[in-house]
Design an enzyme around this catalytic site. Structure first.
Site, PDB file in Angstrom:
ATOM      1  N   ASP A   1       0.815  -1.213   0.000  1.00  0.00           N
ATOM      2  CA  ASP A   1       0.000   0.000   0.000  1.00  0.00           C
ATOM      3  C   ASP A   1       0.850   1.265   0.000  1.00  0.00           C
ATOM      4  O   ASP A   1       2.050   1.233   0.289  1.00  0.00           O
ATOM      5  CB  ASP A   1      -0.922   0.009   1.237  1.00  0.00           C
ATOM      6  CG  ASP A   1      -0.135  -0.059   2.539  1.00  0.00           C
ATOM      7  OD1 ASP A   1       0.695  -0.970   2.692  1.00  0.00           O
ATOM      8  OD2 ASP A   1      -0.321   0.823   3.411  1.00  0.00           O
TER       9      ASP A   1
ATOM     10  N   ASP B   1       8.398   4.528  -1.220  1.00  0.00           N
ATOM     11  CA  ASP B   1       7.812   3.877  -0.043  1.00  0.00           C
ATOM     12  C   ASP B   1       6.531   3.171  -0.433  1.00  0.00           C
ATOM     13  O   ASP B   1       5.503   3.804  -0.615  1.00  0.00           O
ATOM     14  CB  ASP B   1       7.555   4.950   1.022  1.00  0.00           C
ATOM     15  CG  ASP B   1       6.976   4.384   2.311  1.00  0.00           C
ATOM     16  OD1 ASP B   1       6.920   3.154   2.465  1.00  0.00           O
ATOM     17  OD2 ASP B   1       6.556   5.195   3.159  1.00  0.00           O
TER      18      ASP B   1
ATOM     19  N   GLU C   1       0.173  -1.034   5.751  1.00  0.00           N
ATOM     20  CA  GLU C   1       1.208  -0.547   6.670  1.00  0.00           C
ATOM     21  C   GLU C   1       0.989   0.911   6.995  1.00  0.00           C
ATOM     22  O   GLU C   1       1.249   1.365   8.101  1.00  0.00           O
ATOM     23  CB  GLU C   1       2.598  -0.750   6.039  1.00  0.00           C
ATOM     24  CG  GLU C   1       3.773  -0.525   6.995  1.00  0.00           C
ATOM     25  CD  GLU C   1       4.169   0.934   7.166  1.00  0.00           C
ATOM     26  OE1 GLU C   1       4.805   1.253   8.180  1.00  0.00           O
ATOM     27  OE2 GLU C   1       3.832   1.763   6.294  1.00  0.00           O
TER      28      GLU C   1
END
Ligand SMILES: *[C@@H]1O[C@H](CO)[C@@H](O)[C@H](O)[C@H]1NC(C)=O
Ligand SMILES: *[C@@H]1O[C@H](CO)[C@@H](O)[C@H](O)[C@H]1NC(C)=O
Ligand SMILES: [Zn+2]
Length: 598
Positions: free
Chosen positions: A186, A219, A253
């Site tokens: 995610d 990320d 997360e």
């Protein structure tokens, strides 16, 4: 990674002073215990080096100049590890292949494709299956299946809680504990108002010849793509690990892993058992440029967390006949008092941050000589420690978060109408808990800070389920209730063993070997490791029972991120992605038959 980690990577990128942490014990007995501990420490670390030579760790890849530098690294406070290179010829073959333009385009294509699938995570999602916004993860799974066919035909894939992924790669020796490599699928959402500020659209995955653009490009889609790419390439070469390799990819997360990492944990624990993994490597730290050296900082500690909700209730009524203080006015008083009483910030010699400072004092060319001396003297001198604390407090904005518990009032709410007295008002205060503190310390601090004030305002107090002060609810003017706002309190993570511990030596040796064989620069830089503290949290918060050896380390270079994560213009340099893949491939090859792991 979660928001709070960003300051660290940003600080890394800009090369500013990094570390911090802990509290101050200033007794001479402490100093002598510390000396003894250091000696043991030193002997241990030395033993590990000798041991690694005996078992034939291969250091042939490291260049002469680099080795020479490393030999100076025998400092007792921050021993450095020997480089570890895979013993098989496979790595050389793959390094050559990874250096080709063809492979680069393949890797870029893989990350770009993943970025184009907008796996945005929202705080208010209902459980998987009950909210259509999860369905995008189905697309991600289909994409991975297409992009990594060997992984999907040779590994055993388990989908947990619909969208989290676990892959098991069976090793030939079942007596060896598996390695667990993790990442998350995610990303944080793109703020629609910022869409125009992106150089290339956030879900374009556009490659401009140098950068891959888009949300998740840093990320944490490189972690996802790099681990899968490494396994895919190793399978293509016919490689089979001795030790089983497990890959696990959470899907939320960015909202604390409530549906993903928890489900992964609940699947892994009964399937493999407690302490069943030899090592976990998740997203997190990376390396940064420090003058003519590279500093690599795997996070070996992670702060705890508490969102405290303070709610006041009192009589309502018409606002034309008000009391002197409404619940909102009282709330304001509490908030002012809280901000005037922050948690104390101390350097604790046992803390990860303090040890990181020692590493920098030893090897960081960017740190001033004066600072280095002060840091070294502080090992034994309490006066120097105090001076160091003062110095850091006035020069480094990362000092408080790295060496104390932080508090921030992030939400306030109260009142519904301008002519009605507010019967309820509340605020929510976020805490990141120092590794040498605890959730209960923080709860006491809050209660002791605002409890007396509340009693003085004639409020009954329920502090985390316990009555505080003399008033019963009936006898008081109003009531104050302090609770864990979302039931998500988290203790600081257990600190991962470092110097002299096998899994750390394996990771550190792999990092050094990856960096010292990088083809990116003709002159290999000096490399040093400085294990660090993460001020934010990763999915590993749910994995403590799986192993004691948790490392948050994605091997990304600060300069290879265009603008950091969780903000506009997230972009990853293609050459940086290749380095991440080289690292993960090495890690698997180094770990699969290593005696440094259980
Ligand atoms: C320093 O940290 C240790 C735990 O690592 C703790 O026991 C000790 O109380 C701390 N000292 C201070 C002064 O906070
Ligand atoms: C507190 O408030 C209650 C209810 O309004 C009132 O009866 C009581 O006298 C007050 N106590 C003090 C100490 O002011
Ligand atoms: Zn992340």
């Amino acid at each position: 990674m979660g928001n709070a980690q960003l300051p660290i990577s940003r600080v890394d990128v800009k090369g500013r002073a990094l570390h911090t942490k802990a509290a101050n014990t200033s007794k001479s007995t402490f100093a002598s215990v510390l000396r003894a501990a250091l000696l043991v420490f030193c002997i241990f670390a030395l033993g590990a080096r000798v041991f690694s030579n005996v078992i034939g760790i291969n250091i042939r890849e490291a260049s002469e100049s680099w080795l020479a530098f490393n030999d100076d690294f025998m400092a007792e406070t921050c021993p450095q590890s020997s480089p570890i290179s895979p013993s098989s010829e496979l790595m050389a073959e793959l390094d050559a292949e990874y250096a080709t333009e063809e492979f680069k385009m393949y890797a870029v294509g893989s990350l770009s494709g993943a970025v184009q699938i907008p796996t945005q995570m929202y705080d208010d999602l209902k459980p998987p299956g009950q909210d259509p916004r999860w369905e995008i993860f189905g697309e991600m799974h289909a994409y991975l299946e297409k992009r990594f066919p060997l992984v999907h035909s040779k590994l055993q894939k388990t989908t947990v809680n619909l969208y989290a992924l676990v892959y098991h790669w069976q090793g030939t020796d079942d007596t060896l504990k598996p390695m667990l490599l993790t990442a998350h699928q995610d990303v944080v959402p793109v703020e629609p108002l910022t869409w125009d500020e992106w150089v290339h659209p956030p879900f374009s995955g556009y490659y401009d010849g140098e950068w891959i653009w888009g949300r998740g490009s840093c990320d944490d889609k490189p972690g996802l793509i790099s681990t899968l790419t490494s396994v895919e390439k190793l399978l293509e070469k016919g490689f089979q690990p001795k030790r089983s390799i497990v890959l696990a990819y959470g899907m939320d997360e960015e909202r604390s892993g409530v549906a993903g990492a928890t489900a992964i944990r609940d699947y892994l624990l009964p399937t493999y058992g407690e302490d069943a993994f030899s090592i976990i490597v998740d997203e997190g730290g990376g390396y940064s440029s420090r003058g003519d050296a590279l500093m690599s900082s795997p996070a070996v500690a992670e702060k705890g967390k508490l969102d405290a909700r303070v709610e006041l209730s009192g009589p309502g009524g018409h606002s034309s006949v008000p009391p002197l203080h409404t619940t909102i006015g009282m709330l304001a008083k509490l908030i002012t008092h809280i901000e005037a009483n922050p948690h104390t910030v101390h350097l604790n010699r046992t803390s990860t941050y303090y040890k990181q400072l020692q590493c920098q004092a030893e090897y960081d060319p960017m740190m001033s000589g004066r600072m280095k001396k002060l840091i070294k003297r502080s090992l034994k001198s309490n006066k120097a420690l105090k001076k160091l604390e003062e110095e850091l407090a006035s020069t480094d904005r990362m000092y408080p978060p790295l060496s104390g518990t932080t508090q921030a009032i992030d939400i306030i709410h109260g009142g519904v109408k301008s002519n009605a007295l507010p019967e309820n008002a509340y605020f929510i205060m976020n805490h990141r808990i120092n590794t040498v503190s605890s959730v209960s310390d923080v709860k006491s601090h809050i209660t002791e800070t605002i409890g007396p004030l509340a009693v003085g305002m004639n409020l009954s107090v329920d502090a985390f389920g316990v009555q505080y002060g003399p008033f019963s609810t009936e006898a008081a003017y109003g009531h104050m209730q302090i609770t864990d706002a979302y039931g998500t309190q988290l203790e600081p993570a257990p600190v991962t063993p470092t110097f002299g511990s096998g899994p750390y030596e394996l990771l550190a040796g792999t990092i050094i070997s990856s960096l010292s064989t990088s083809k990116r620069s003709d002159t290999p830089k000096k490399v040093f490791l400085a294990p660090s503290l993460s001020t934010g949290n990763t999915d590993t918060r749910h994995y403590w029972k799986l192993t004691k050896h948790i490392f948050r380390y994605g091997h990304t270079f600060g300069d290879d991120s265009y603008n950091g994560a969780h903000t506009v213009n997230e972009a990853m340099r293609a050459d940086g992605l290749l380095e991440v893949i080289r690292f993960h491939t090495r890690l698997i090859l180094n770990g699969h038959d290593s005696t440094l792991l259980e």
